[in-house]
Design a protein around this motif. Sequence first.
Motif, PDB file in Angstrom:
ATOM      1  N   VAL A 173      -3.333   0.203  -3.095  1.00  0.00           N
ATOM      2  CA  VAL A 173      -3.111  -1.146  -2.422  1.00  0.00           C
ATOM      3  C   VAL A 173      -2.402  -1.394  -4.436  1.00  0.00           C
ATOM      4  N   THR A 174      -1.129  -1.920  -4.447  1.00  0.00           N
ATOM      5  CA  THR A 174      -0.464  -2.813  -5.403  1.00  0.00           C
ATOM      6  C   THR A 174      -0.207  -3.373  -6.221  1.00  0.00           C
ATOM      7  N   THR A 175      -2.082  -4.159  -5.904  1.00  0.00           N
ATOM      8  CA  THR A 175      -3.021  -4.802  -5.648  1.00  0.00           C
ATOM      9  C   THR A 175      -3.781  -4.309  -7.678  1.00  0.00           C
ATOM     10  N   LEU A 176      -3.652  -5.089  -8.207  1.00  0.00           N
ATOM     11  CA  LEU A 176      -4.848  -4.804  -9.702  1.00  0.00           C
ATOM     12  C   LEU A 176      -5.907  -3.919  -9.317  1.00  0.00           C
ATOM     13  N   GLN A 177      -6.017  -5.236  -8.364  1.00  0.00           N
ATOM     14  CA  GLN A 177      -7.654  -5.388  -7.999  1.00  0.00           C
ATOM     15  C   GLN A 177      -7.523  -4.531  -6.367  1.00  0.00           C
ATOM     16  N   VAL A 236      -3.285   1.564  -6.948  1.00  0.00           N
ATOM     17  CA  VAL A 236      -2.621   2.146  -8.365  1.00  0.00           C
ATOM     18  C   VAL A 236      -3.307   1.631  -9.387  1.00  0.00           C
ATOM     19  N   ALA A 237      -3.201   0.784  -9.651  1.00  0.00           N
ATOM     20  CA  ALA A 237      -3.648   0.491 -11.460  1.00  0.00           C
ATOM     21  C   ALA A 237      -4.951   1.283 -11.840  1.00  0.00           C
ATOM     22  N   ASP A 238      -5.553   1.737 -10.691  1.00  0.00           N
ATOM     23  CA  ASP A 238      -6.688   2.623 -11.379  1.00  0.00           C
ATOM     24  C   ASP A 238      -6.135   4.564 -11.906  1.00  0.00           C
ATOM     25  N   VAL A 254       1.064  -1.414   0.367  1.00  0.00           N
ATOM     26  CA  VAL A 254      -0.082  -0.058  -0.269  1.00  0.00           C
ATOM     27  C   VAL A 254       1.369   0.591   0.033  1.00  0.00           C
ATOM     28  N   LEU A 255       0.683   2.404  -0.779  1.00  0.00           N
ATOM     29  CA  LEU A 255       1.255   3.641  -0.904  1.00  0.00           C
ATOM     30  C   LEU A 255       1.019   4.187   0.230  1.00  0.00           C
ATOM     31  N   GLY A 308      -1.932  -1.038 -15.186  1.00  0.00           N
ATOM     32  CA  GLY A 308      -0.966  -2.226 -15.624  1.00  0.00           C
ATOM     33  C   GLY A 308      -0.336  -2.009 -13.941  1.00  0.00           C
ATOM     34  N   PHE A 309      -0.599  -1.215 -13.595  1.00  0.00           N
ATOM     35  CA  PHE A 309       0.548  -0.729 -12.207  1.00  0.00           C
ATOM     36  C   PHE A 309       0.385  -2.733 -10.958  1.00  0.00           C
TER      37      PHE A 309
END
Length: 321
Positions: free
Chosen positions: A222-226, A237-239, A122-123, A243-244
Amino acid sequence: MKRRHLLLSGAAAVAAFPSFAQPQRVIRLIVPYAPGGPLDITARVLADRVKDTLGTVIIENKPGAGGNIGSDMIAKATPDGTTIGIAAVATHAINPWLFSKMPFDPAKDFTAITQMVRVPNVLVMNAEAAERLKINSLADLIRYAKANPGKLNYGSGGNGSAGHLAGEMFKRDAGIFAVHIPFNGGNPAQLALLSGQVDFNFDNLATAAPNIRAGKLKAMAVTTLQPSPNLPGVPPVADTLKGFAIDTWWGLVAPAGTPADAVQRLNQAFVAALQSPETKTRFAGLMAEPVPTTPEQFAAFMKAELARYEKIVKASGAKVD
């Protein structure tokens, strides 16, 4: 004649109940990190859950060299099913590209048993700093960084750590610059964030969660795709950066050459333990999601992660030695 009949009856009983004739051997589970952390705690939870099917499982903590010392012990153990250990994203995906010389080959020296868990990173920002700089979202953070190049810094548990690699990926994908400040471990990095010495970190959710709940840290993404069910309302973050994805995982392995029947027996016992409601409840407290798999699935996953992190580590320029 009667004595012969009794002997035959006894033999039949032993055959019917082989566990009495062949006592289960003690299993060593090597954790390549110090006691008390999430990897150690989850290993102990599972060791307790499988004792009825596998017998006694003894946890041995062998920390050092970023997990390489304990992992090497697993790789070089006798492949008879009595020594297993934990493979983590650091030991089996990051370290091979971070260290110029490795004591083991992550692709050849291990037999996969099952993945255990996945934990989002998590950032997080210091909550007071976020309020002072009027940063309420990831988009705000990126806008501020672009408008104030070089004014932000971020901390990590050291060069080549998951937090460092996530930070470098974030800088690259967002097109921003922030100074990386490495610390000697995740706890000093978090203390630096809490005290305002650094502006943001990419931290393990299990570690950051108590301070997020206490309002000391502000979770940006958060750094997960979901999205993570353990952190409702916090977007990936991918939002914002398509793709992050970079999260923490670990699982169980045995030395290469461990017999297939032993691997299957271990897989069945640990998968059942991972699927139990009690395990899910215990892991939820660590923000860890159980991920039971087949040996083949975990082997393929580790192979893909090893290839993926080659690009990430090389792009970061991180090296240890």
